[in-house]
Design a protein around this motif. Structure first.
Motif, PDB file in Angstrom:
ATOM      1  N   PHE A  40      -1.711   9.547  10.653  1.00 11.76           N
ATOM      2  CA  PHE A  40      -1.943   9.100   9.281  1.00 11.76           C
ATOM      3  C   PHE A  40      -1.727   7.594   9.156  1.00 11.76           C
ATOM      4  O   PHE A  40      -2.538   6.879   8.540  1.00 11.76           O
ATOM      5  CB  PHE A  40      -1.023   9.845   8.320  1.00 11.76           C
ATOM      6  CG  PHE A  40      -1.025   9.283   6.923  1.00 11.76           C
ATOM      7  CD1 PHE A  40      -2.068   9.565   6.060  1.00 11.76           C
ATOM      8  CD2 PHE A  40       0.012   8.454   6.498  1.00 11.76           C
ATOM      9  CE1 PHE A  40      -2.087   9.025   4.782  1.00 11.76           C
ATOM     10  CE2 PHE A  40       0.002   7.918   5.222  1.00 11.76           C
ATOM     11  CZ  PHE A  40      -1.049   8.210   4.363  1.00 11.76           C
ATOM     12  N   ILE A  41      -0.635   7.096   9.731  1.00 16.19           N
ATOM     13  CA  ILE A  41      -0.338   5.665   9.651  1.00 16.19           C
ATOM     14  C   ILE A  41      -1.416   4.849  10.353  1.00 16.19           C
ATOM     15  O   ILE A  41      -1.898   3.831   9.817  1.00 16.19           O
ATOM     16  CB  ILE A  41       1.051   5.375  10.261  1.00 16.19           C
ATOM     17  CG1 ILE A  41       2.140   6.016   9.391  1.00 16.19           C
ATOM     18  CG2 ILE A  41       1.287   3.878  10.411  1.00 16.19           C
ATOM     19  CD1 ILE A  41       3.530   5.948   9.985  1.00 16.19           C
ATOM     20  N   TRP A  47      -8.315   1.995   7.974  1.00 17.24           N
ATOM     21  CA  TRP A  47      -8.981   1.950   6.671  1.00 17.24           C
ATOM     22  C   TRP A  47      -8.797   0.583   6.029  1.00 17.24           C
ATOM     23  O   TRP A  47      -9.746   0.017   5.455  1.00 17.24           O
ATOM     24  CB  TRP A  47      -8.429   3.042   5.759  1.00 17.24           C
ATOM     25  CG  TRP A  47      -9.047   3.028   4.389  1.00 17.24           C
ATOM     26  CD1 TRP A  47     -10.217   3.599   4.005  1.00 17.24           C
ATOM     27  CD2 TRP A  47      -8.516   2.377   3.215  1.00 17.24           C
ATOM     28  NE1 TRP A  47     -10.460   3.354   2.670  1.00 17.24           N
ATOM     29  CE2 TRP A  47      -9.438   2.603   2.162  1.00 17.24           C
ATOM     30  CE3 TRP A  47      -7.360   1.633   2.963  1.00 17.24           C
ATOM     31  CZ2 TRP A  47      -9.228   2.104   0.873  1.00 17.24           C
ATOM     32  CZ3 TRP A  47      -7.163   1.134   1.688  1.00 17.24           C
ATOM     33  CH2 TRP A  47      -8.083   1.377   0.664  1.00 17.24           C
ATOM     34  N   ILE A  48      -7.591   0.033   6.117  1.00 13.59           N
ATOM     35  CA  ILE A  48      -7.341  -1.305   5.585  1.00 13.59           C
ATOM     36  C   ILE A  48      -8.220  -2.319   6.300  1.00 13.59           C
ATOM     37  O   ILE A  48      -8.758  -3.252   5.684  1.00 13.59           O
ATOM     38  CB  ILE A  48      -5.845  -1.657   5.718  1.00 13.59           C
ATOM     39  CG1 ILE A  48      -5.011  -0.790   4.766  1.00 13.59           C
ATOM     40  CG2 ILE A  48      -5.604  -3.140   5.437  1.00 13.59           C
ATOM     41  CD1 ILE A  48      -3.509  -0.978   4.927  1.00 13.59           C
ATOM     42  N   PRO A  96       0.554   4.600   0.129  1.00 11.58           N
ATOM     43  CA  PRO A  96       0.469   5.634   1.179  1.00 11.58           C
ATOM     44  C   PRO A  96       1.045   5.170   2.522  1.00 11.58           C
ATOM     45  O   PRO A  96       1.763   5.921   3.180  1.00 11.58           O
ATOM     46  CB  PRO A  96      -1.041   5.900   1.282  1.00 11.58           C
ATOM     47  CG  PRO A  96      -1.581   5.534  -0.063  1.00 11.58           C
ATOM     48  CD  PRO A  96      -0.766   4.354  -0.486  1.00 11.58           C
ATOM     49  N   LEU A  97       0.740   3.935   2.903  1.00  7.00           N
ATOM     50  CA  LEU A  97       1.264   3.419   4.163  1.00  7.00           C
ATOM     51  C   LEU A  97       2.777   3.244   4.081  1.00  7.00           C
ATOM     52  O   LEU A  97       3.508   3.593   5.018  1.00  7.00           O
ATOM     53  CB  LEU A  97       0.593   2.085   4.501  1.00  7.00           C
ATOM     54  CG  LEU A  97       1.034   1.401   5.805  1.00  7.00           C
ATOM     55  CD1 LEU A  97       0.835   2.329   6.995  1.00  7.00           C
ATOM     56  CD2 LEU A  97       0.272   0.096   6.006  1.00  7.00           C
ATOM     57  N   GLY A 103       4.440   6.630   4.375  1.00  6.74           N
ATOM     58  CA  GLY A 103       4.414   7.100   5.749  1.00  6.74           C
ATOM     59  C   GLY A 103       5.467   6.421   6.606  1.00  6.74           C
ATOM     60  O   GLY A 103       6.157   7.071   7.405  1.00  6.74           O
ATOM     61  N   ASP A 141       0.867  -1.176   0.000  1.00 10.22           N
ATOM     62  CA  ASP A 141       0.000   0.000   0.000  1.00 10.22           C
ATOM     63  C   ASP A 141       0.904   1.227   0.000  1.00 10.22           C
ATOM     64  O   ASP A 141       1.587   1.503   0.996  1.00 10.22           O
ATOM     65  CB  ASP A 141      -0.897  -0.031   1.240  1.00 10.22           C
ATOM     66  CG  ASP A 141      -1.761   1.216   1.347  1.00 10.22           C
ATOM     67  OD1 ASP A 141      -2.406   1.586   0.350  1.00 10.22           O
ATOM     68  OD2 ASP A 141      -1.762   1.846   2.427  1.00 10.22           O
ATOM     69  N   GLY A 186      -3.310  -1.760  13.974  1.00  9.20           N
ATOM     70  CA  GLY A 186      -3.374  -0.299  13.961  1.00  9.20           C
ATOM     71  C   GLY A 186      -3.563   0.292  15.338  1.00  9.20           C
ATOM     72  O   GLY A 186      -2.885   1.261  15.713  1.00  9.20           O
ATOM     73  N   HIS A 217      -4.345  -5.734   2.644  1.00  8.13           N
ATOM     74  CA  HIS A 217      -4.725  -4.706   1.682  1.00  8.13           C
ATOM     75  C   HIS A 217      -4.772  -5.283   0.261  1.00  8.13           C
ATOM     76  O   HIS A 217      -5.687  -4.981  -0.515  1.00  8.13           O
ATOM     77  CB  HIS A 217      -3.745  -3.545   1.732  1.00  8.13           C
ATOM     78  CG  HIS A 217      -3.927  -2.533   0.654  1.00  8.13           C
ATOM     79  ND1 HIS A 217      -4.993  -1.661   0.621  1.00  8.13           N
ATOM     80  CD2 HIS A 217      -3.182  -2.267  -0.470  1.00  8.13           C
ATOM     81  CE1 HIS A 217      -4.905  -0.895  -0.461  1.00  8.13           C
ATOM     82  NE2 HIS A 217      -3.817  -1.249  -1.119  1.00  8.13           N
ATOM     83  N   ARG A 244      -4.576   4.890   8.297  1.00 10.83           N
ATOM     84  CA  ARG A 244      -4.469   4.019   7.138  1.00 10.83           C
ATOM     85  C   ARG A 244      -4.656   2.560   7.535  1.00 10.83           C
ATOM     86  O   ARG A 244      -5.287   1.776   6.804  1.00 10.83           O
ATOM     87  CB  ARG A 244      -3.101   4.222   6.473  1.00 10.83           C
ATOM     88  CG  ARG A 244      -2.983   3.591   5.091  1.00 10.83           C
ATOM     89  CD  ARG A 244      -3.882   4.284   4.091  1.00 10.83           C
ATOM     90  NE  ARG A 244      -3.812   3.629   2.783  1.00 10.83           N
ATOM     91  CZ  ARG A 244      -4.541   3.978   1.733  1.00 10.83           C
ATOM     92  NH1 ARG A 244      -5.417   4.980   1.824  1.00 10.83           N
ATOM     93  NH2 ARG A 244      -4.437   3.335   0.587  1.00 10.83           N
ATOM     94  N   CYS A 245      -4.112   2.184   8.688  1.00 11.55           N
ATOM     95  CA  CYS A 245      -4.302   0.818   9.190  1.00 11.55           C
ATOM     96  C   CYS A 245      -5.783   0.513   9.401  1.00 11.55           C
ATOM     97  O   CYS A 245      -6.266  -0.570   9.025  1.00 11.55           O
ATOM     98  CB  CYS A 245      -3.538   0.622  10.497  1.00 11.55           C
ATOM     99  SG  CYS A 245      -1.739   0.690  10.358  1.00 11.55           S
TER     100      CYS A 245
END
Length: 371
Positions: free
Chosen positions: A290-291, A297-298, A25-26, A29, A23, A315, A364, A294-295
């Protein structure tokens, strides 16, 4: 037979490194966070290239393992989970018999390296809870909650006995988050929290004296400013003296004059705060947020219960690491030896974290959109 396995392994590693399933974006980061960690460590260690190089090597090793793990489908990880949990728990028993350490027995000496098995439980614990709850009806009833509690209590108790209360708390939290995300009724959560709160006076008597001192010192560090309160006082001085914009990179007087203990490990966040000030802290916290986001969201996009609970627990555990270390450095929580993720130096923490993020990358890559 051996030749066939070797060829397949080579093909798998080649695909992992040349066609990674990550992923972006992750991954970006994490890359930025690793760079911040190395820059901060360079300053905190008084420009020690040996320490920075060692930490960079851990990041590289963790990154390679991340790429490899990201190629393993979650269904395969789910099948391996009971064995990984049993193996990591068994290693804790081996540590109790053959382990070594200064003041606590936490490490196994493998000759070429020293290894801390409790780091494995930070990942295998939420994996095991997610594995147990995956085929069962959710939200869980009391029977399943009791079973999950036993799965958490066994390794957490072995870790606490080393003693390593900080890691025991992190492992417990990782398993508890997987249980919480399974949709437990709030009244059940309230009862469990109340039961844990009621056990605190009993648990107090099982703490080692130095652990009790850390809790009592938190309430009034000035009562022993040259002893138990030294860490908290010097850390607060470092954080406060950074002001809004900080003193600048490599200008942390608390670490350079050796007032701040453990300034490359547990208290490196105080060095960062002193050098980069409130602005730098806000940027770093935003990166962590953010990290973590993102976790989560996954986790929301995961295709099955196992993947959803595991991703969410990873996360939320990452959040606990940041919260506990930040609270410890600011003097709001007791000193429990929890490092700031990807910033603090040493150990196998960075490697185990990146392996966990490799699991997230796998989840993901096999999310709902790929059904």
């Amino acid at each position: 037979m051996i030749g066939t396995i070797s060829v397949r392994l080579q093909r798998f590693l080649r695909r992992s490194l040349t066609r990674p399933r990550i992923d972006l974006p992750l991954a970006l980061g994490l890359f930025v966070l690793a760079l911040i960690g190395l820059v901060t460590l360079y300053s905190a260690s008084n420009a020690s290239l040996g320490m920075v190089g060692g930490q960079a090597a851990r990041f590289v090793l963790g990154g390679v393992l991340l790429l490899v793990v990201s190629r393993i489908p979650p269904a395969v990880l789910r099948g391996w989970t009971p064995w990984l949990y049993a193996g990591s728990t068994a290693l804790l028993v081996v540590v109790a018999i053959l382990g070594e350490g200064r003041g606590s027995v936490r490490w196994l000496d493998l000759g070429v390296m020293r290894f801390q098995p409790s780091e494995l439980l930070k990942l295998t614990m939420p994996m095991m809870v997610a594995w147990y709850l995956h085929p069962r009806q959710l939200p869980p009833g009391w029977k399943d909650i009791v079973v999950v509690g036993a799965l958490i209590a066994i390794p957490a108790g072995l870790i606490a006995e080393q003693p390593d209360l900080g890691t025991a708390v992190l492992v417990t939290a990782a398993g508890a988050f997987a249980l919480f995300l399974s949709g437990m009724a709030w009244w059940r959560i309230g009862l469990l929290v109340g039961a844990v709160g009621g056990m605190i006076p009993v648990g107090w008597h099982f703490l080692h004296q130095y652990q009790r001192d850390r809790v009592l010192t938190l309430l009034n560090p000035e009562s022993d400013p040259l002893g138990n309160g030294w860490h908290i006082i010097q850390s607060q001085i470092a954080v406060g003296s950074g002001g809004i914009f900080g003193k600048g990179w490599q200008h942390s007087t608390q670490s350079r004059l050796d007032f701040l203990p453990e300034h490359t490990t547990d208290f490196i966040f105080a060095v960062f705060s002193e050098e980069f000030g409130l602005v730098g802290v806000c940027v770093l916290v935003a990166l962590y947020a953010f990290i973590i986001g993102r976790c989560l969201w996954i986790a929301m996009e995961a295709r099955d219960t196992y993947s959803r609970l595991l991703a969410g627990a990873i996360g939320m555990s990452f959040f606990v690491y940041v919260f506990v270390n930040g609270g410890m450095v600011a003097g709001m929580l007791p000193v429990v030896g929890v490092p700031m993720p990807m910033i603090s130096y040493g150990g196998t923490s960075a490697v185990s974290l990146l392996v966990g993020f490799g699991v997230l990358m796998s989840i993901h890559a096999n999310r709902k959109a790929h059904l």
